[in-house]
Motif scaffolding. Sequence first.
Motif, PDB file in Angstrom:
ATOM      1  N   ALA A   1      68.635 -42.503  39.473  1.00 40.25           N
ATOM      2  CA  ALA A   1      68.589 -41.780  40.750  1.00 40.25           C
ATOM      3  C   ALA A   1      69.539 -42.392  41.775  1.00 40.25           C
ATOM      4  O   ALA A   1      70.086 -41.675  42.628  1.00 40.25           O
ATOM      5  N   SER A   2      69.766 -43.683  41.670  1.00 39.14           N
ATOM      6  CA  SER A   2      70.672 -44.342  42.618  1.00 39.14           C
ATOM      7  C   SER A   2      72.124 -43.929  42.379  1.00 39.14           C
ATOM      8  O   SER A   2      72.981 -44.172  43.229  1.00 39.14           O
ATOM      9  N   ARG A   3      72.386 -43.300  41.235  1.00 40.46           N
ATOM     10  CA  ARG A   3      73.754 -42.871  40.902  1.00 40.46           C
ATOM     11  C   ARG A   3      74.008 -41.407  41.229  1.00 40.46           C
ATOM     12  O   ARG A   3      75.083 -40.877  40.908  1.00 40.46           O
ATOM     13  N   VAL A   4      73.031 -40.715  41.841  1.00 43.44           N
ATOM     14  CA  VAL A   4      73.207 -39.284  42.121  1.00 43.44           C
ATOM     15  C   VAL A   4      74.324 -39.090  43.153  1.00 43.44           C
ATOM     16  O   VAL A   4      74.269 -39.622  44.261  1.00 43.44           O
ATOM     17  N   ARG A   5      75.339 -38.333  42.743  1.00 43.75           N
ATOM     18  CA  ARG A   5      76.458 -38.021  43.633  1.00 43.75           C
ATOM     19  C   ARG A   5      76.262 -36.652  44.290  1.00 43.75           C
ATOM     20  O   ARG A   5      76.590 -36.436  45.445  1.00 43.75           O
ATOM     21  N   TRP A   6      75.699 -35.712  43.527  1.00 39.50           N
ATOM     22  CA  TRP A   6      75.580 -34.346  43.995  1.00 39.50           C
ATOM     23  C   TRP A   6      74.442 -33.682  43.233  1.00 39.50           C
ATOM     24  O   TRP A   6      74.086 -34.115  42.131  1.00 39.50           O
ATOM     25  N   ALA A   7      73.901 -32.643  43.817  1.00 44.52           N
ATOM     26  CA  ALA A   7      72.868 -31.865  43.133  1.00 44.52           C
ATOM     27  C   ALA A   7      72.936 -30.440  43.635  1.00 44.52           C
ATOM     28  O   ALA A   7      73.351 -30.198  44.778  1.00 44.52           O
ATOM     29  N   LEU A   8      72.548 -29.483  42.785  1.00 47.97           N
ATOM     30  CA  LEU A   8      72.677 -28.083  43.182  1.00 47.97           C
ATOM     31  C   LEU A   8      71.714 -27.196  42.400  1.00 47.97           C
ATOM     32  O   LEU A   8      71.425 -27.458  41.238  1.00 47.97           O
ATOM     33  N   VAL A   9      71.243 -26.143  43.057  1.00 45.36           N
ATOM     34  CA  VAL A   9      70.639 -24.999  42.367  1.00 45.36           C
ATOM     35  C   VAL A   9      71.726 -23.944  42.283  1.00 45.36           C
ATOM     36  O   VAL A   9      72.285 -23.568  43.312  1.00 45.36           O
ATOM     37  N   ASP A  10      72.036 -23.487  41.076  1.00 43.79           N
ATOM     38  CA  ASP A  10      73.085 -22.474  40.938  1.00 43.79           C
ATOM     39  C   ASP A  10      72.485 -21.074  41.087  1.00 43.79           C
ATOM     40  O   ASP A  10      72.152 -20.416  40.111  1.00 43.79           O
TER      41      ASP A  10
ATOM     42  N   HIS B   1      64.361 -17.839  36.873  1.00 36.71           N
ATOM     43  CA  HIS B   1      64.681 -19.183  37.366  1.00 36.71           C
ATOM     44  C   HIS B   1      66.195 -19.367  37.410  1.00 36.71           C
ATOM     45  O   HIS B   1      66.912 -18.812  36.576  1.00 36.71           O
ATOM     46  N   ALA B   2      66.676 -20.172  38.337  1.00 33.03           N
ATOM     47  CA  ALA B   2      68.078 -20.579  38.370  1.00 33.03           C
ATOM     48  C   ALA B   2      68.208 -21.981  37.767  1.00 33.03           C
ATOM     49  O   ALA B   2      67.274 -22.777  37.861  1.00 33.03           O
ATOM     50  N   PRO B   3      69.362 -22.286  37.175  1.00 34.01           N
ATOM     51  CA  PRO B   3      69.579 -23.651  36.703  1.00 34.01           C
ATOM     52  C   PRO B   3      69.734 -24.636  37.866  1.00 34.01           C
ATOM     53  O   PRO B   3      70.301 -24.301  38.897  1.00 34.01           O
ATOM     54  N   VAL B   4      69.207 -25.835  37.660  1.00 32.86           N
ATOM     55  CA  VAL B   4      69.295 -26.931  38.637  1.00 32.86           C
ATOM     56  C   VAL B   4      70.034 -28.080  37.947  1.00 32.86           C
ATOM     57  O   VAL B   4      69.781 -28.347  36.774  1.00 32.86           O
ATOM     58  N   PHE B   5      70.951 -28.727  38.662  1.00 30.13           N
ATOM     59  CA  PHE B   5      71.588 -29.886  38.038  1.00 30.13           C
ATOM     60  C   PHE B   5      71.827 -31.010  39.040  1.00 30.13           C
ATOM     61  O   PHE B   5      71.870 -30.774  40.257  1.00 30.13           O
ATOM     62  N   VAL B   6      71.951 -32.213  38.508  1.00 29.70           N
ATOM     63  CA  VAL B   6      72.349 -33.372  39.306  1.00 29.70           C
ATOM     64  C   VAL B   6      73.527 -34.040  38.605  1.00 29.70           C
ATOM     65  O   VAL B   6      73.593 -34.083  37.377  1.00 29.70           O
ATOM     66  N   ASP B   7      74.471 -34.516  39.412  1.00 29.48           N
ATOM     67  CA  ASP B   7      75.632 -35.252  38.897  1.00 29.48           C
ATOM     68  C   ASP B   7      75.452 -36.729  39.200  1.00 29.48           C
ATOM     69  O   ASP B   7      75.171 -37.106  40.343  1.00 29.48           O
ATOM     70  N   LEU B   8      75.656 -37.558  38.179  1.00 33.14           N
ATOM     71  CA  LEU B   8      75.527 -39.004  38.328  1.00 33.14           C
ATOM     72  C   LEU B   8      76.898 -39.662  38.268  1.00 33.14           C
ATOM     73  O   LEU B   8      77.728 -39.298  37.422  1.00 33.14           O
ATOM     74  N   ASP B   9      77.131 -40.612  39.168  1.00 30.62           N
ATOM     75  CA  ASP B   9      78.326 -41.440  39.059  1.00 30.62           C
ATOM     76  C   ASP B   9      78.233 -42.291  37.795  1.00 30.62           C
ATOM     77  O   ASP B   9      77.134 -42.597  37.336  1.00 30.62           O
ATOM     78  N   PRO B  10      79.390 -42.695  37.255  1.00 34.43           N
ATOM     79  CA  PRO B  10      79.386 -43.547  36.044  1.00 34.43           C
ATOM     80  C   PRO B  10      78.616 -44.852  36.258  1.00 34.43           C
ATOM     81  O   PRO B  10      78.592 -45.359  37.373  1.00 34.43           O
TER      82      PRO B  10
END
Length: 258
Positions: free
Chosen positions: A228-237, A249-258
């Motif tokens: 969770a500390s690496r989350v850069r962005w998150a979105l419901v599409d 339902h819509a897809p939900v995603f989170v982007d993590l930094d390396p």
Amino acid sequence: MRIATWNVNSLKARLPRVEEWLGYARPDVLCLQETKLSDAAFPHMAFAAQGYESVHHGDRQWNGVAILSRVGISDPVAGFVSSLEPDADTRLISAWCGGVHVSSVYVPNGRSVDSDHYEYKLAWMAKLRQHVDSLGKPGDPVAVGGDFNIAPADTDVWDPAHFVGSTHVSEPERRALAELEDWGLVDAFRGRYPDEDGLYSYWDYRAGDFHEHRGMRIDLILMTASLASRVRWALVDRNARKGKLPSDHAPVFVDLDP
DNA sequence: ATGGTAGAGCATCTA
């Protein structure tokens, strides 16, 4: 690393929409719920053509969960860990994907707070807590994505007054979710948007709920702190909830930094 | 807004 979850409400009906979404969102890992397919009918080849390995735990008609990954999949486990009483339904599958232990969950709906299905939902959540506990430690890289059929807070529903006395918002359900958080899982999406409301992931097909913005945020991606500390962005599409033959339902995603 | 729609499968059940 992009980790996503999507309740597709029948993968047979939704395969073209899922393929389209994989093509432009390109998640590294996608947790699917409500495939409503037997394991034999799961379209592994269609996903392989887009670069995804997949594991599925399905039923002929209801439920059904899967994990797709383009960063590898190993050691899949269908259902709860073997030390727990097996679930009659196909609501959970877990696997290691690119160094993260991923689970795709479809929590029971509960129907109404006075029904046996509600008791089953609470028991199921208690078992999920035990399941997660047996996976490892809160310091491990664990992600649990899925349709929790629980709105964590009143800001996660379009009108709290409308839901008084209903499932998805009751104190016992929210407490069950909080117990997962007590173990060490964080609502990664909410962490990215601490104060925004209207960030729904589900809208009933009926009565024009989507276009009237009457939704709920019940599709969650829970993660241990190291992720969770690496989350850069998150979105419901929300775009994936529009157009021809959408899921509810819509897809939900989170982007993590390396 | 106790109705409404969509997907399972073929009479209703589930969400």
